[in-house]
Design a protein around this motif. Structure first.
Motif, PDB file in Angstrom:
ATOM      1  N   TRP A 196       0.836  -1.203   0.000  1.00  0.00           N
ATOM      2  CA  TRP A 196       0.000   0.000   0.000  1.00  0.00           C
ATOM      3  C   TRP A 196       0.874   1.257   0.000  1.00  0.00           C
ATOM      4  O   TRP A 196       0.619   2.211  -0.744  1.00  0.00           O
ATOM      5  N   ALA A 197       1.911   1.265   0.823  1.00  0.00           N
ATOM      6  CA  ALA A 197       2.797   2.433   0.892  1.00  0.00           C
ATOM      7  C   ALA A 197       3.494   2.670  -0.440  1.00  0.00           C
ATOM      8  O   ALA A 197       3.673   3.810  -0.866  1.00  0.00           O
ATOM      9  N   ALA A 198       3.890   1.585  -1.119  1.00  0.00           N
ATOM     10  CA  ALA A 198       4.577   1.728  -2.402  1.00  0.00           C
ATOM     11  C   ALA A 198       3.651   2.326  -3.457  1.00  0.00           C
ATOM     12  O   ALA A 198       4.035   3.224  -4.216  1.00  0.00           O
ATOM     13  N   GLU A 199       2.406   1.813  -3.533  1.00  0.00           N
ATOM     14  CA  GLU A 199       1.472   2.303  -4.544  1.00  0.00           C
ATOM     15  C   GLU A 199       1.026   3.742  -4.253  1.00  0.00           C
ATOM     16  O   GLU A 199       0.970   4.578  -5.157  1.00  0.00           O
ATOM     17  N   THR A 200       0.709   4.042  -3.002  1.00  0.00           N
ATOM     18  CA  THR A 200       0.273   5.399  -2.682  1.00  0.00           C
ATOM     19  C   THR A 200       1.425   6.383  -2.803  1.00  0.00           C
ATOM     20  O   THR A 200       1.215   7.565  -3.102  1.00  0.00           O
ATOM     21  N   GLY A 201       2.649   5.893  -2.579  1.00  0.00           N
ATOM     22  CA  GLY A 201       3.809   6.753  -2.793  1.00  0.00           C
ATOM     23  C   GLY A 201       3.959   7.139  -4.247  1.00  0.00           C
ATOM     24  O   GLY A 201       4.271   8.295  -4.565  1.00  0.00           O
ATOM     25  N   LEU A 202       3.715   6.184  -5.156  1.00  0.00           N
ATOM     26  CA  LEU A 202       3.765   6.495  -6.585  1.00  0.00           C
ATOM     27  C   LEU A 202       2.695   7.519  -6.954  1.00  0.00           C
ATOM     28  O   LEU A 202       2.950   8.456  -7.724  1.00  0.00           O
ATOM     29  N   SER A 214      -6.660   4.945 -10.377  1.00  0.00           N
ATOM     30  CA  SER A 214      -5.527   4.220 -10.956  1.00  0.00           C
ATOM     31  C   SER A 214      -4.800   3.363  -9.928  1.00  0.00           C
ATOM     32  O   SER A 214      -3.908   2.586 -10.295  1.00  0.00           O
ATOM     33  N   ASN A 215      -5.166   3.485  -8.664  1.00  0.00           N
ATOM     34  CA  ASN A 215      -4.553   2.640  -7.639  1.00  0.00           C
ATOM     35  C   ASN A 215      -4.986   1.195  -7.884  1.00  0.00           C
ATOM     36  O   ASN A 215      -6.182   0.890  -7.863  1.00  0.00           O
ATOM     37  N   PRO A 216      -4.056   0.267  -8.115  1.00  0.00           N
ATOM     38  CA  PRO A 216      -4.448  -1.115  -8.434  1.00  0.00           C
ATOM     39  C   PRO A 216      -5.159  -1.829  -7.299  1.00  0.00           C
ATOM     40  O   PRO A 216      -5.752  -2.893  -7.515  1.00  0.00           O
ATOM     41  N   PHE A 217      -5.127  -1.265  -6.096  1.00  0.00           N
ATOM     42  CA  PHE A 217      -5.847  -1.902  -4.992  1.00  0.00           C
ATOM     43  C   PHE A 217      -7.354  -1.948  -5.257  1.00  0.00           C
ATOM     44  O   PHE A 217      -8.044  -2.828  -4.730  1.00  0.00           O
ATOM     45  N   TRP A 218      -7.876  -1.029  -6.065  1.00  0.00           N
ATOM     46  CA  TRP A 218      -9.275  -1.114  -6.471  1.00  0.00           C
ATOM     47  C   TRP A 218      -9.516  -2.404  -7.256  1.00  0.00           C
ATOM     48  O   TRP A 218     -10.525  -3.091  -7.049  1.00  0.00           O
ATOM     49  N   ARG A 219      -8.601  -2.704  -8.181  1.00  0.00           N
ATOM     50  CA  ARG A 219      -8.742  -3.919  -8.986  1.00  0.00           C
ATOM     51  C   ARG A 219      -8.605  -5.163  -8.106  1.00  0.00           C
ATOM     52  O   ARG A 219      -9.379  -6.117  -8.240  1.00  0.00           O
ATOM     53  N   TYR A 220      -7.606  -5.144  -7.211  1.00  0.00           N
ATOM     54  CA  TYR A 220      -7.428  -6.301  -6.330  1.00  0.00           C
ATOM     55  C   TYR A 220      -8.697  -6.549  -5.518  1.00  0.00           C
ATOM     56  O   TYR A 220      -9.178  -7.689  -5.407  1.00  0.00           O
TER      57      TYR A 220
END
Length: 377
Positions: A196-202, A214-220
């Motif tokens: 989560w920290a890596a994706e939100t950091g991007l 665009s956060n892939p956590f929505w897809r997951y």
């Protein structure tokens, strides 16, 4: 690096198709019940150890400069598996939910068998697919990982693990003397936070909020909700229990493999938070013939970390002086890791020898044994 190059033909690809043997091994339990529910356990956890011992090692390899059309039959099995796994998981749930003869014990063992299929095969195949640039292959990888409720693995693996392997910043580099059971509890908590920290950091670096579409956590999350809903639709509460149980078993196997692949191996700290580049000597290797095919060359882990973009058929092997070699195959080493005193007796001397060989100048290894912390935003 000493190995024999072989041509990329169908015969060379066949060992990697051995993973599909899990399909009938998993199917016979729900269909026939009784002792047949043990088939995937016996095949993956026991027979593979014996077959590895009988067949020995195999250090042959393909020329890594092969064009992709030459490895079509190697890649094909990874594209077939997502369909096969979906059938295994939800076919089993439907069969057990409508069965009149399955006992509670049989359902428990069947669930364990499905978890072996989704973990020992599914996650390994997902790992290969998620490393590719092809959108379809990455989607297949997401499908496989969300079927074990571990969709965030892609973010953590690609953005964190490969970048920080062998450092205290990597959750899944097992520390020297860290037993597997504590490691497992630690990474279950840490990997999600790290991903989560890596994706939100991007996203933050692009000026976007954490909950941007665009956060892939929505897809997951969406995929995982679909699979959970389908499990309930097909099998009710029993179906949900089977789905959750197989997911836990699969993730347990994933982290067991993570544990043995990097145990005690660390990259040299260069100062100012920087570490030396990742090399072949920062992962444990294994060349046992059957496991190498069944796990589609995951056992050549040193080359995978050295060249992460290299497809699995093209991974190379190394001399023991260039990359450390595990004494037994993955199945045997995984079983050993669940018994910490035995694991330390076998592996700690090897880690110390590795340190003396590659880093004789380092006297204090305490900083390298620190537990990982989640990556900051």
């Amino acid at each position: 690096m000493t190995q024999t190059f072989v041509p990329p033909d169908l015969k060379n690809a066949l060992p990697f198709w051995s993973a599909l043997l899990v399909v009938p091994a998993t199917a016979v339990g729900p269909l026939w019940g009784g002792v047949w529910v043990l088939a995937p356990l016996v095949f993956v956890w026991q027979a593979s150890v014996v077959i590895d011992a009988l067949l020995g090692s195999d250090d042959t390899a393909l020329d890594p400069n092969q064009p992709e059309q030459n490895i079509f039959w190697h890649r094909a099995v990874t594209l077939i598996w997502p369909v096969a796994q979906t059938g295994i998981v939800f076919g089993t749930i439907a069969a057990v939910a409508n069965s009149q003869h399955s006992s509670g014990l049989e359902i428990t063992i069947i669930t364990l068998g499905v978890g072996i299929a989704t973990g020992a095969v599914g996650i390994v195949f997902a790992h290969e697919l998620l490393h590719q640039q092809n959108r379809t292959e990455r989607w297949f990888g997401d499908i496989l990982m969300t079927q074990v409720l571990y969709g965030h693995f892609r973010s953590e693996h690609l953005l964190v693990h490969h970048r920080y392997v062998g450092t205290p910043k990597d959750q899944v580099t097992a520390r020297y003397n860290e037993d597997f059971h504590r490691f497992f509890l630690r990474v279950l908590r840490g990997e999600f936070r790290s991903a989560w920290a890596a994706e939100t950091g991007l996203l933050a670096r692009k000026g976007l909020p954490a909950w941007h579409r665009s956060n892939p956590f929505w897809r997951y999350g969406a995929l995982q909700a679909v699979w959970l809903g389908l499990a309930v639709l097909l099998g009710g509460w029993v179906g949900l229990a089977i789905f959750l149980g197989q997911a836990f078993v699969a993730v347990w196997q994933l982290e067991l493999i993570n544990y043995i692949e990097h145990y005690g191996l660390t990259r040299k700290h260069l100062g100012d938070g920087k570490y030396e580049p990742t090399g072949p000597h920062h992962s444990w290797n294994d060349n046992h013939s059957f496991t190498r095919g069944f796990l589609i060359n995951l056992t050549r882990h040193s080359d995978h970390h050295f060249k992460p973009s290299r497809r699995f058929p093209l991974l190379q092997t190394y001399d023991p002086g260039d990359a450390p070699l595990m004494p037994y195959g993955y199945s045997a080493m995984s079983a050993m890791a669940t018994i910490p005193p035995l694991w330390r007796r076998v592996m700690n001397p090897r880690v110390r020898s590795w340190r003396a060989l590659h880093y004789p100048e380092i006297d204090d290894w305490a900083p390298y044994n620190a537990h990982a912390t989640p990556m900051p935003r």
